[in-house]
Design a protein around this motif. Structure first.
Motif, mmCIF file in Angstrom:
data_model
loop_
_atom_site.group_PDB
_atom_site.id
_atom_site.type_symbol
_atom_site.label_atom_id
_atom_site.label_comp_id
_atom_site.label_asym_id
_atom_site.label_seq_id
_atom_site.Cartn_x
_atom_site.Cartn_y
_atom_site.Cartn_z
ATOM 1 N N ALA A 49 0.815 -1.213 0.000
ATOM 2 C CA ALA A 49 0.000 0.000 0.000
ATOM 3 C C ALA A 49 0.850 1.265 0.000
ATOM 4 O O ALA A 49 0.310 2.372 -0.070
ATOM 5 C CB ALA A 49 -0.938 0.005 1.206
ATOM 6 N N GLU A 56 0.644 3.842 -5.033
ATOM 7 C CA GLU A 56 -0.710 4.172 -5.475
ATOM 8 C C GLU A 56 -0.798 4.031 -6.988
ATOM 9 O O GLU A 56 -0.105 4.750 -7.720
ATOM 10 C CB GLU A 56 -1.066 5.604 -5.046
ATOM 11 N N PRO A 57 -1.564 3.093 -7.514
ATOM 12 C CA PRO A 57 -2.381 2.144 -6.760
ATOM 13 C C PRO A 57 -1.516 1.100 -6.052
ATOM 14 O O PRO A 57 -0.362 0.890 -6.441
ATOM 15 C CB PRO A 57 -3.252 1.503 -7.846
ATOM 16 N N PRO A 58 -2.053 0.430 -5.018
ATOM 17 C CA PRO A 58 -1.262 -0.537 -4.259
ATOM 18 C C PRO A 58 -0.715 -1.651 -5.144
ATOM 19 O O PRO A 58 -1.385 -2.120 -6.070
ATOM 20 C CB PRO A 58 -2.263 -1.085 -3.236
ATOM 21 N N LEU A 59 0.514 -2.072 -4.819
ATOM 22 C CA LEU A 59 1.130 -3.193 -5.518
ATOM 23 C C LEU A 59 0.909 -4.514 -4.791
ATOM 24 O O LEU A 59 1.323 -5.567 -5.280
ATOM 25 C CB LEU A 59 2.639 -2.949 -5.672
ATOM 26 N N THR A 64 -1.009 -4.821 2.705
ATOM 27 C CA THR A 64 -0.185 -4.313 3.804
ATOM 28 C C THR A 64 0.436 -5.480 4.556
ATOM 29 O O THR A 64 0.033 -6.637 4.393
ATOM 30 C CB THR A 64 -1.021 -3.465 4.764
#
Length: 403
Positions: A216, A219-222, A225
């Protein structure tokens, strides 16, 4: 005093653990720390084992290198006395909510009128620009607020659990020391005093999210978390044939050696899951499971000798009791039995840092309530009659002399 903060005077209005831990570090470094306590004293004075009332072990461990003065700040004479102390101070530290300081008419504006160059440092729960500004905060609450109990369950605990140490209080205390010393450096260059806030929630959020923001971060998350390696349930002390050991195999060189030791040479080349640190992190459960499976085949001593012979990271698993007799700590003189003026022989921990010139040292052990009231008030210009009157009115407390 010989420490690097010699000549710095700190008015310490903190209680319990977070603030006192910070100011003890500053006192150990040579600052003159004046601990201002209410007539009832710091609440932690009576928490846990003690020989005498008001001098419990936890209090002793976070309040050395300080002088204690009692002032009832709810009385006008007590507030006025504090302002006379502030006039000659470099730092004022408090750890109640800012709203409480405002009710005492001791906010930054009032203090700065008396001493424009002072550092006014607040350690409390939440930054004042957010909706939690007025909330009460304690270590347990902040641990929960930054997901530490949730992370413990993700890492294999049966239920969410707090870390078994007041880590939020101590981490934020250390952060406050950083802020104060930086503030002193800025004032040295510019002459400017200022207000500094060290909120627990934001400080600990940075501490936790630095590890666990994970995918996270982008952006966008890869990805999700969480830091997989430290959350893996197999990341724990490993059971050996006769006990437990702490082993961390981490880089390429170490894993190659470890695979050789367990009879699987070449595994990094034959199995792409283990070829690079990135791939190993993705498959950390399989790796740590492999370590957990092989460790019970030898004793702790056998594994220690074997791993250390190949320069592999290994450490015994201590209990609190065995930590206190650790041979390394003994060799560096970390824990010493000292004579406290009223509490007799106590164990005192050394200052962990080492300096080639401005060597810090423990100037005094933790004070009795009001032990230095008369001394500090006299330094601030109060006459003997004024001090006696403050004591008679219950504004201050003069501790009886020791035998």
């Amino acid at each position: 005093m010989t420490g690097p903060l010699q000549g710095v005077r700190i008015i310490d209005m903190t209680t319990v653990l977070m603030g006192p831990y910070a100011t003890q570090i500053l006192g150990d470094l040579g600052a003159d720390v004046i601990k201002v306590e209410p007539p009832t004293g710091d609440t932690v004075r009576d928490v846990g084992y003690r020989r005498n009332d008001g001098m419990a072990g936890i209090f002793l461990h976070v309040n050395r290198s300080k002088r204690s003065i009692v002032l009832d700040l709810k009385k006008p004479c007590g507030r006025d006395a504090l302002l006379r102390l502030v006039a000659d101070a470099d730092v004022l530290v408090y750890n109640v909510r800012p709203q409480a300081m405002a009710r005492l008419n001791l906010g930054y504006e009032e203090i700065a009128k008396v001493n424009p160059g002072i550092l006014y440092v607040g350690l409390y729960g939440y930054g004042q620009a957010g909706p939690y500004a007025a909330k009460t905060a304690y270590d347990d609450l902040i641990q929960g607020a930054v997901a530490i109990p949730t992370l413990s369950k993700m890492a294999g605990a049966d239920i969410p659990r707090y870390a078994p140490s007041a880590i939020a209080d101590r981490i934020v205390g250390i952060s406050a020391v950083n802020a104060i010393t930086a503030g002193l450096y800025h004032r040295l260059r510019t002459g400017e005093g200022q207000s500094i806030d060290v909120p627990m929630f934001e400080t600990m959020a940075q501490f936790i999210l630095g590890d666990h923001m994970g995918g996270a971060t982008f952006e966008p998350p890869l990805g999700p978390t969480g830091y997989g390696r430290v959350l893996d349930p197999n990341r724990r002390p490993y059971r050996t044939k006769d006990g437990y050991l702490c082993v961390l195999v981490y880089n390429d060189k170490q894993w190659r050696k470890f695979f050789e030791l367990i009879g699987k040479p070449g595994l990094m080349d034959s199995d792409p899951r283990f070829a690079t640190i990135g791939e190993r992190t993705k498959h950390i459960d399989a790796l740590y499971g492999m370590v957990a499976e092989v460790m019970p085949t030898r004793t702790s001593a056998e594994w220690t000798a074997l791993l250390e012979s190949t320069d592999m990271p290994v450490m015994q698993l201590h209990t609190v009791d065995s930590l206190m007799t650790d041979p390394h700590l003994d060799a560096v003189g970390f824990i010493d039995v000292v004579e406290h003026p009223t509490e007799g022989q106590i164990r005192s921990m050394a200052i962990p840092s080492h300096w080639s010139k401005t060597t810090p040292k423990v100037e005094r052990q933790a004070p009795r309530l009001g032990e230095h009231s008369a001394e500090v008030l006299a330094e601030a210009g109060f006459s003997a009659d004024e001090i006696r009157k403050l004591a008679e009115e219950g504004v201050t407390l003069i501790a009886p002399a020791t035998e």
